[in-house]
Design a protein around this motif. Sequence first.
Motif, PDB file in Angstrom:
ATOM      1  N   UNK A 247      57.130  -5.445  -9.889  1.00  0.00           N
ATOM      2  CA  UNK A 247      58.212  -4.888  -9.016  1.00  0.00           C
ATOM      3  C   UNK A 247      59.659  -4.752  -9.157  1.00  0.00           C
ATOM      4  N   UNK A 248      60.331  -3.519  -9.459  1.00  0.00           N
ATOM      5  CA  UNK A 248      61.579  -3.619  -9.500  1.00  0.00           C
ATOM      6  C   UNK A 248      62.534  -4.151  -8.379  1.00  0.00           C
ATOM      7  N   UNK A 249      63.225  -5.163  -8.557  1.00  0.00           N
ATOM      8  CA  UNK A 249      64.276  -5.359  -7.105  1.00  0.00           C
ATOM      9  C   UNK A 249      65.390  -4.866  -7.498  1.00  0.00           C
ATOM     10  N   UNK A 250      65.312  -3.618  -6.711  1.00  0.00           N
ATOM     11  CA  UNK A 250      66.478  -2.740  -7.381  1.00  0.00           C
ATOM     12  C   UNK A 250      67.264  -1.900  -5.935  1.00  0.00           C
ATOM     13  N   UNK A 251      66.911  -2.504  -4.895  1.00  0.00           N
ATOM     14  CA  UNK A 251      67.633  -2.209  -3.717  1.00  0.00           C
ATOM     15  C   UNK A 251      68.379  -3.454  -2.900  1.00  0.00           C
ATOM     16  N   UNK A 252      69.420  -3.374  -2.239  1.00  0.00           N
ATOM     17  CA  UNK A 252      69.865  -4.553  -1.819  1.00  0.00           C
ATOM     18  C   UNK A 252      68.959  -4.984  -0.463  1.00  0.00           C
ATOM     19  N   UNK A 253      68.445  -4.254   0.182  1.00  0.00           N
ATOM     20  CA  UNK A 253      67.271  -4.941   1.230  1.00  0.00           C
ATOM     21  C   UNK A 253      66.296  -5.583   0.687  1.00  0.00           C
ATOM     22  N   UNK A 254      65.833  -4.988  -0.490  1.00  0.00           N
ATOM     23  CA  UNK A 254      64.614  -5.831  -1.175  1.00  0.00           C
ATOM     24  C   UNK A 254      64.872  -7.190  -1.571  1.00  0.00           C
ATOM     25  N   UNK A 255      66.327  -7.449  -1.867  1.00  0.00           N
ATOM     26  CA  UNK A 255      66.737  -8.766  -2.272  1.00  0.00           C
ATOM     27  C   UNK A 255      66.284  -9.756  -1.305  1.00  0.00           C
ATOM     28  N   UNK A 256      66.496  -9.325  -0.107  1.00  0.00           N
ATOM     29  CA  UNK A 256      66.419 -10.252   0.976  1.00  0.00           C
ATOM     30  C   UNK A 256      64.541 -10.433   1.361  1.00  0.00           C
ATOM     31  N   UNK A 257      64.037  -9.787   0.741  1.00  0.00           N
ATOM     32  CA  UNK A 257      62.549  -9.891   0.817  1.00  0.00           C
ATOM     33  C   UNK A 257      61.625 -10.259  -0.432  1.00  0.00           C
ATOM     34  N   UNK A 258      62.133 -10.819  -1.437  1.00  0.00           N
ATOM     35  CA  UNK A 258      61.451 -10.893  -2.567  1.00  0.00           C
ATOM     36  C   UNK A 258      59.994 -11.905  -2.585  1.00  0.00           C
ATOM     37  N   UNK A 259      60.272 -12.731  -1.658  1.00  0.00           N
ATOM     38  CA  UNK A 259      58.971 -13.766  -1.458  1.00  0.00           C
ATOM     39  C   UNK A 259      57.947 -12.735  -0.902  1.00  0.00           C
ATOM     40  N   UNK A 260      58.639 -12.189   0.166  1.00  0.00           N
ATOM     41  CA  UNK A 260      57.468 -11.221   1.009  1.00  0.00           C
ATOM     42  C   UNK A 260      56.975 -10.145   0.420  1.00  0.00           C
ATOM     43  N   UNK A 261      57.663  -9.637  -0.582  1.00  0.00           N
ATOM     44  CA  UNK A 261      57.039  -8.604  -1.561  1.00  0.00           C
ATOM     45  C   UNK A 261      56.156  -9.045  -2.550  1.00  0.00           C
ATOM     46  N   UNK A 262      56.398 -10.372  -2.952  1.00  0.00           N
ATOM     47  CA  UNK A 262      55.436 -10.933  -3.827  1.00  0.00           C
ATOM     48  C   UNK A 262      54.057 -11.382  -2.895  1.00  0.00           C
ATOM     49  N   UNK A 263      54.259 -11.620  -1.773  1.00  0.00           N
ATOM     50  CA  UNK A 263      53.063 -12.157  -0.925  1.00  0.00           C
ATOM     51  C   UNK A 263      52.284 -10.652  -0.726  1.00  0.00           C
ATOM     52  N   UNK A 264      52.927  -9.758  -0.336  1.00  0.00           N
ATOM     53  CA  UNK A 264      52.026  -8.609   0.031  1.00  0.00           C
ATOM     54  C   UNK A 264      51.421  -8.060  -1.204  1.00  0.00           C
ATOM     55  N   UNK A 265      51.823  -8.480  -2.480  1.00  0.00           N
ATOM     56  CA  UNK A 265      51.107  -8.124  -3.726  1.00  0.00           C
ATOM     57  C   UNK A 265      50.714  -8.971  -4.430  1.00  0.00           C
ATOM     58  N   UNK A 266      50.295 -10.448  -3.591  1.00  0.00           N
ATOM     59  CA  UNK A 266      49.850 -11.563  -4.729  1.00  0.00           C
ATOM     60  C   UNK A 266      48.638 -11.421  -5.100  1.00  0.00           C
ATOM     61  N   UNK A 267      47.883 -10.575  -5.057  1.00  0.00           N
ATOM     62  CA  UNK A 267      46.488 -10.350  -5.751  1.00  0.00           C
ATOM     63  C   UNK A 267      46.765  -9.621  -6.972  1.00  0.00           C
ATOM     64  N   UNK A 268      47.822  -8.997  -7.170  1.00  0.00           N
ATOM     65  CA  UNK A 268      47.998  -8.023  -8.574  1.00  0.00           C
ATOM     66  C   UNK A 268      49.371  -8.034  -8.895  1.00  0.00           C
ATOM     67  N   UNK A 269      50.161  -8.777  -8.436  1.00  0.00           N
ATOM     68  CA  UNK A 269      51.657  -8.644  -8.777  1.00  0.00           C
ATOM     69  C   UNK A 269      51.816  -9.649  -9.969  1.00  0.00           C
TER      70      UNK A 269
END
Length: 544
Positions: free
Chosen positions: A260-282
């Motif tokens: 996942x590209x962290x290329x938006x400011x809002x996403x920088x505050x949800x990096x743990x959450x993004x990894x968790x949502x995709x944890x079986x494939x990220x």
Amino acid sequence: MSAVVFQQPEQDRTEARTEPRIELTGQVAGQEQLLTPAALAFLADLHRRFEPARQARLAARRERQAFFDAGGLPDFRADTAAIRAGDWRVAKLPAALLDRRVEITGPVEPKMVINALNSGANCFMADFEDSTAPTWANLLTGQRALKKAVAGTLDWMAPDGSKHYTLRPFDQQAVLMVRPRGWHLDEKHLRVDGAPISASLFDAGLFAFHNSDVLAAKERGPHFYLPKLQSMEEAALWNEVLGHVEQVLGRAPGQLRVTVLIETLPAAFEMDEILHALRGRVVGLNCGRWDYVFSYIKTFRAHRDKVLPERGQVTMTQPFLRAYSELLIQTCHRRGAHAMGGMAAQIPISGDDAGNDLAMAKVRADKLREVTAGHDGTWVAHPALIPLAREIFDERMPTPHQQHVLREDVHVTRDDLVKPPLGTITRAGFEGNVEVCVRYLAAWLDGNGCVPIHWLMEDAATAEIARTQLWQWLHADGLHLADGTEVDFALLERALIGLPSKLADRLQLPGASRLNEAIGMLDRMTHADTLEEFLTLPAYARLD
């Protein structure tokens, strides 16, 4: 041209739908070999299943931006604190992606695909997004090239017959990764039940449909780079889509892996959450630095206290960007994922040894910063930079990655991520933004999504910085250039009027015939009271 309409077989319909249709409004030679009835039915199924959720996510983006426009600031979410505090890790990384120290990216045209796969990089990100202008011909040429590359049959002959490009043996090729377009984009040439399909679903779905069997057999994925995410919910939508693709195509759960590209400011505050949502494939997160700067400007478009200085001064050594990079490293390594560094936009400068030495010194400093900070790999835009990047990472990273570098010294707050850097706006910086934006937009309208300008490889992300900075500067009260000149629309008008004569001796520029069109578009978008979300949205209407 008139649309080609495909009626679905009666058994594929549901009682809730009447006269479901698949319409192709684009036509290029040989497209029926890619857009077979089975492929179209697969894409239509993706659209019907996931389009409502996509639209809901885009609506959530608009609501969030309205909050920012009203003076709100992004922050770490209270409702997901348990995810950030939890002791969990992502799935074991596949062998093919354990060592990603040098990655190259570029558009999906055949010559580029061959050169990138043969380049000596560890991975090649074939880019349908920022470096490909999405004409119908470009998209299908790219899908065809990737299909042949996966099969090992791709070749390319120079038009004059002087050079013939072929692929190296499979075990000497870079690992292929595909970046589809973002959730915000439509693919207007394929309509399902009267609505355009998501460009994300079209790009990723068509690639997976044609290549998942071969890639899975070779233990090469398919692998994807996911762009422009703004929230864990958007990541969860991708996870649901890819899980459905695996089920339909007979792949094992988690076979389709993503970075996942962290290329938006809002996403920088949800990096743990993004990894968790995709944890079986990220597999990891990437510092998409140029789009991140663009997103910072767009997020704070109504905040007069967060105006950035000119682009050349907004480097990764600035505190707010360093905080973002180090937080990404810390987050990824805690969860067992790769923390990928960003793009070096420099390209070799021929005929100017001093200029080339200076450019390569900037690349060296940037890559040294990344490997020292703990990144597991980096990006380059030109094959000639691969040896330099590899040398630096080999010297400082003898292991396949640096996940053992936990960066427990990093303590990033909200204010660290949102505080703008100090700097200036020079006349050269202002006029340079005008030139980059116009030249890139002209080339994009002409079908070229990746353009060298002043020895930097410009793509949609870097052009977006130029465009949004101009809007931000012109709509902020009381700004002056470093020489004291007021930043106003008269300054913009002079720069736009003078640009054609400035470029008159460069008639071979990409998109030269569309310079006036590009000037008009930039003028209108810059004068608009509201910042256009993406440059490519109004421009897409002018393609094909």
